[in-house]
Design a protein around this motif. Structure first.
Motif, PDB file in Angstrom:
ATOM      1  N   UNK A  21      39.210 -12.813  16.445  1.00 30.44           N
ATOM      2  CA  UNK A  21      39.554 -11.447  16.068  1.00 30.44           C
ATOM      3  C   UNK A  21      40.912 -11.383  15.420  1.00 30.44           C
ATOM      4  N   UNK A  22      41.246 -10.214  14.918  1.00 34.66           N
ATOM      5  CA  UNK A  22      42.534 -10.014  14.259  1.00 34.66           C
ATOM      6  C   UNK A  22      43.505  -9.267  15.166  1.00 34.66           C
ATOM      7  N   UNK A  23      44.775  -9.410  14.869  1.00 39.36           N
ATOM      8  CA  UNK A  23      45.831  -8.802  15.684  1.00 39.36           C
ATOM      9  C   UNK A  23      46.043  -7.346  15.283  1.00 39.36           C
ATOM     10  N   UNK A  24      45.003  -6.550  15.448  1.00 41.24           N
ATOM     11  CA  UNK A  24      45.094  -5.134  15.105  1.00 41.24           C
ATOM     12  C   UNK A  24      44.499  -4.296  16.225  1.00 41.24           C
ATOM     13  N   UNK A  25      45.123  -3.149  16.477  1.00 38.67           N
ATOM     14  CA  UNK A  25      44.586  -2.152  17.405  1.00 38.67           C
ATOM     15  C   UNK A  25      44.135  -2.798  18.712  1.00 38.67           C
ATOM     16  N   UNK A  26      43.035  -2.296  19.269  1.00 37.98           N
ATOM     17  CA  UNK A  26      42.580  -2.781  20.569  1.00 37.98           C
ATOM     18  C   UNK A  26      42.077  -4.216  20.517  1.00 37.98           C
ATOM     19  N   UNK A  27      41.666  -4.687  19.336  1.00 38.83           N
ATOM     20  CA  UNK A  27      41.220  -6.084  19.225  1.00 38.83           C
ATOM     21  C   UNK A  27      42.350  -7.008  19.650  1.00 38.83           C
ATOM     22  N   UNK A  28      43.552  -6.753  19.099  1.00 36.19           N
ATOM     23  CA  UNK A  28      44.701  -7.588  19.428  1.00 36.19           C
ATOM     24  C   UNK A  28      45.268  -7.328  20.806  1.00 36.19           C
ATOM     25  N   UNK A  29      44.902  -6.200  21.426  1.00 32.89           N
ATOM     26  CA  UNK A  29      45.373  -5.906  22.785  1.00 32.89           C
ATOM     27  C   UNK A  29      44.432  -6.476  23.843  1.00 32.89           C
ATOM     28  N   UNK A  30      43.147  -6.425  23.575  1.00 37.27           N
ATOM     29  CA  UNK A  30      42.157  -6.899  24.544  1.00 37.27           C
ATOM     30  C   UNK A  30      42.056  -8.425  24.538  1.00 37.27           C
ATOM     31  N   UNK A  31      41.985  -8.997  23.338  1.00 38.32           N
ATOM     32  CA  UNK A  31      41.886 -10.453  23.241  1.00 38.32           C
ATOM     33  C   UNK A  31      43.257 -11.088  23.446  1.00 38.32           C
ATOM     34  N   UNK A  32      43.289 -12.124  24.242  1.00 37.01           N
ATOM     35  CA  UNK A  32      44.508 -12.918  24.445  1.00 37.01           C
ATOM     36  C   UNK A  32      44.287 -14.276  23.800  1.00 37.01           C
ATOM     37  N   UNK A  33      45.117 -14.592  22.839  1.00 40.18           N
ATOM     38  CA  UNK A  33      44.928 -15.803  22.038  1.00 40.18           C
ATOM     39  C   UNK A  33      44.900 -17.060  22.919  1.00 40.18           C
ATOM     40  N   UNK A  34      43.805 -17.797  22.810  1.00 45.31           N
ATOM     41  CA  UNK A  34      43.662 -19.025  23.581  1.00 45.31           C
ATOM     42  C   UNK A  34      43.182 -18.819  24.996  1.00 45.31           C
ATOM     43  N   UNK A  35      43.032 -17.555  25.419  1.00 42.84           N
ATOM     44  CA  UNK A  35      42.584 -17.262  26.784  1.00 42.84           C
ATOM     45  C   UNK A  35      41.144 -16.758  26.786  1.00 42.84           C
ATOM     46  N   UNK A  36      40.894 -15.703  26.027  1.00 44.62           N
ATOM     47  CA  UNK A  36      39.521 -15.183  25.956  1.00 44.62           C
ATOM     48  C   UNK A  36      39.075 -14.971  24.509  1.00 44.62           C
ATOM     49  N   UNK A  37      39.763 -15.617  23.585  1.00 43.00           N
ATOM     50  CA  UNK A  37      39.424 -15.532  22.172  1.00 43.00           C
ATOM     51  C   UNK A  37      40.534 -16.145  21.345  1.00 43.00           C
ATOM     52  N   UNK A  38      40.363 -16.154  20.049  1.00 39.64           N
ATOM     53  CA  UNK A  38      41.406 -16.608  19.140  1.00 39.64           C
ATOM     54  C   UNK A  38      41.803 -15.438  18.252  1.00 39.64           C
ATOM     55  N   UNK A  39      43.112 -15.283  18.020  1.00 39.93           N
ATOM     56  CA  UNK A  39      43.625 -14.180  17.222  1.00 39.93           C
ATOM     57  C   UNK A  39      44.279 -14.693  15.950  1.00 39.93           C
ATOM     58  N   UNK A  40      44.027 -13.983  14.847  1.00 42.75           N
ATOM     59  CA  UNK A  40      44.637 -14.329  13.561  1.00 42.75           C
ATOM     60  C   UNK A  40      45.204 -13.062  12.944  1.00 42.75           C
ATOM     61  N   UNK A  41      46.063 -13.228  11.969  1.00 42.68           N
ATOM     62  CA  UNK A  41      46.605 -12.081  11.257  1.00 42.68           C
ATOM     63  C   UNK A  41      45.539 -11.496  10.328  1.00 42.68           C
ATOM     64  N   UNK A  42      45.471 -10.174  10.216  1.00 38.80           N
ATOM     65  CA  UNK A  42      44.465  -9.573   9.326  1.00 38.80           C
ATOM     66  C   UNK A  42      44.732  -9.924   7.873  1.00 38.80           C
ATOM     67  N   UNK A  43      43.656 -10.122   7.127  1.00 37.06           N
ATOM     68  CA  UNK A  43      43.781 -10.394   5.704  1.00 37.06           C
ATOM     69  C   UNK A  43      44.143 -11.820   5.355  1.00 37.06           C
ATOM     70  N   UNK A  44      44.108 -12.731   6.344  1.00 38.55           N
ATOM     71  CA  UNK A  44      44.467 -14.129   6.088  1.00 38.55           C
ATOM     72  C   UNK A  44      43.215 -15.007   6.126  1.00 38.55           C
ATOM     73  N   UNK A  45      42.728 -15.380   4.960  1.00 35.41           N
ATOM     74  CA  UNK A  45      41.578 -16.289   4.889  1.00 35.41           C
ATOM     75  C   UNK A  45      41.917 -17.637   5.496  1.00 35.41           C
TER      76      UNK A  45
END
Length: 426
Positions: free
Chosen positions: A316-340
């Motif tokens: 998921x991306x680090x925006x809104x609730x996506x970036x609040x609910x997901x914890x990078x490396x814990x229950x998902x991976x987070x990336x910056x929006x708009x970064x292919x």
């Protein structure tokens, strides 16, 4: 004992398709179970337009649906191009008639841009408390229309309470109207348990080769799907994969997305299901190797919560609730929006590490079951309603003591608390 009557205004309500409608239905049922009498008034400006030359009066049709009084309001069609102010004037009149008939104790508007203003105006004129719930696009997109800015700011300023589905949205509102900090709360949507084992596997799943990367929803500008197409195109040169889009593109953007699909080189590795039932859409989720939600902005999307409950490994991306609910490396991976580049790297990481996919998927499911359970959201809403009613009664008591029992009004309240007007509270 007479039940407290709540009037919720919304753009959509089942059987209408849409996340706001699903949320309002869920919340309405929660409030009914807490002893409130719930009315839902449904109206949307696009409904003022007709494809033929028909004309009609304004109307309000009421049905009892799952214990909720559902009032579907339509504006009149008197000429070929109905002005937006005519639409809202009709809606206001129908809402006013409903209030005269039922004497609502509180108004609650979902989505600020269309429902918020007319609902708040009616509530303030009738000295009834009002809650406004920001869902996402109202502050992420519509705020950039200069015609909407003053109206949205007025609604924020005159709400008794404002709720948000992410802290990012709450922060933006506080920048626009600083007093929002003192009368708002941010909490996530919830999701009811789903028995995925009882859902029939869609035949299409068996035709998808390699690592299956999926995303679901009504795809539009804010969803960032073009970056997912680019990332999967690059990744497909290194590993075998399929990209499954569960849903379809919104009609007004269809030509744009057709162009984007033509420009990417995924060919048969891209599959788009088209509009499906919710049951069929859910049935795909456990069959995915990776669920991607590359949104640029997104409130608190139901698609994320469904994927978590299905135990998907999520990027998921680090925006809104996506970036609040997901914890990078814990229950998902987070990336910056708009970064292919970041999106491709995260997808590649999960595609090549099945054990990591299993770990993150299990953690996401646990969080959905515990922290995103309806009981948590239910308590959050009860807290909001109790806060509003308690504060409202306290304020009325203060003003009554100063002005007398028959002279409570918004003007008296504002002059007592803020000097000469509501603008003084900033």
């Amino acid at each position: 004992m007479t039940k407290i009557k709540i009037c919720i205004t919304t753009l959509e309500y089942p059987p209408d398709v849409g996340g706001v409608g699903e949320s309002v239905h869920r919340i309405a049922q929660m409030l009914i179970n807490s002893g409130y009498e719930i009315h839902v008034a449904v109206f949307r400006s696009k409904q003022r337009l007709v494809s033929d030359d028909s004309r009609r009066r304004s109307s309000c049709k009421t049905i009892l649906q799952d214990g909720v009084f559902v009032h579907r309001i339509k504006s009149a069609v008197r000429d070929e191009m109905q002005e937006i102010q005519d639409f809202f004037s009709d809606v206001y009149f129908q809402l006013k008639c409903l209030h005269q008939k039922y004497s609502f104790d509180l108004f609650h508007a979902f989505f600020m841009n269309e429902t918020g203003y007319v609902t708040t105006l009616l509530a303030k004129e009738n000295d009834v408390p009002v809650i406004n719930s920001v869902r996402g696009a109202d502050l992420h997109k519509h705020i950039f229309n200069p015609k909407n800015h003053a109206q949205i700011a007025w609604v924020l300023e005159n709400s008794n309470w404002v709720t948000f589905v992410s802290r990012e949205l709450q922060k933006r509102a506080s920048v626009i109207v600083p007093s929002v900090k003192l009368k708002s709360s941010a909490f996530w949507n919830s999701i009811a348990p789903i028995n995925f084992a009882k859902l029939l596997t869609p035949p299409l799943v068996r035709e998808l080769p390699g690592i299956v990367i999926g995303s679901s929803g009504r795809f539009r500008d804010k969803k960032g799907i073009e970056f997912l197409l680019d990332a999967c195109e690059e990744l497909s040169q290194e590993i075998e994969l399929s990209l499954l889009l569960i849903g379809d593109f919104v009609e007004k953007e269809r030509e744009y997305w057709q162009q984007q699909i033509k420009q990417c080189d995924l060919g048969s590795r891209l599959c788009i299901t088209g509009i499906t039932s919710r049951q069929e859409a859910l049935a795909y989720l456990p069959k995915l190797d990776i669920f991607a939600i590359p949104s640029l902005t997104d409130g608190c999307p139901n698609a994320l919560l469904e994927a978590m409950l299905a135990g998907c490994a999520i990027v998921g991306t680090k925006v809104d609730a996506i970036g609040e609910i997901l914890e990078d490396g814990v229950n998902g991976l987070l990336v910056n929006p708009g970064s292919t580049t970041e999106l491709k790297a995260a997808l590649q990481c999960l595609a090549t590490q099945p054990q990591l996919r299993q770990k993150l998927g299990a953690a996401a499911k646990t969080k959905a079951q515990q922290q995103l359970h309806p009981s948590v959201e239910h308590q959050n809403w009860i807290n909001v309603y109790q806060e509003v009613f308690t504060t409202w009664e306290y304020e009325k008591d203060i003003v009554h003591r100063l002005y007398g029992d028959n002279n409570f009004s918004a003007d008296n309240f504002n002059s007592t608390y803020f000097g000469t007007g509501a603008n003084q509270n900033q």
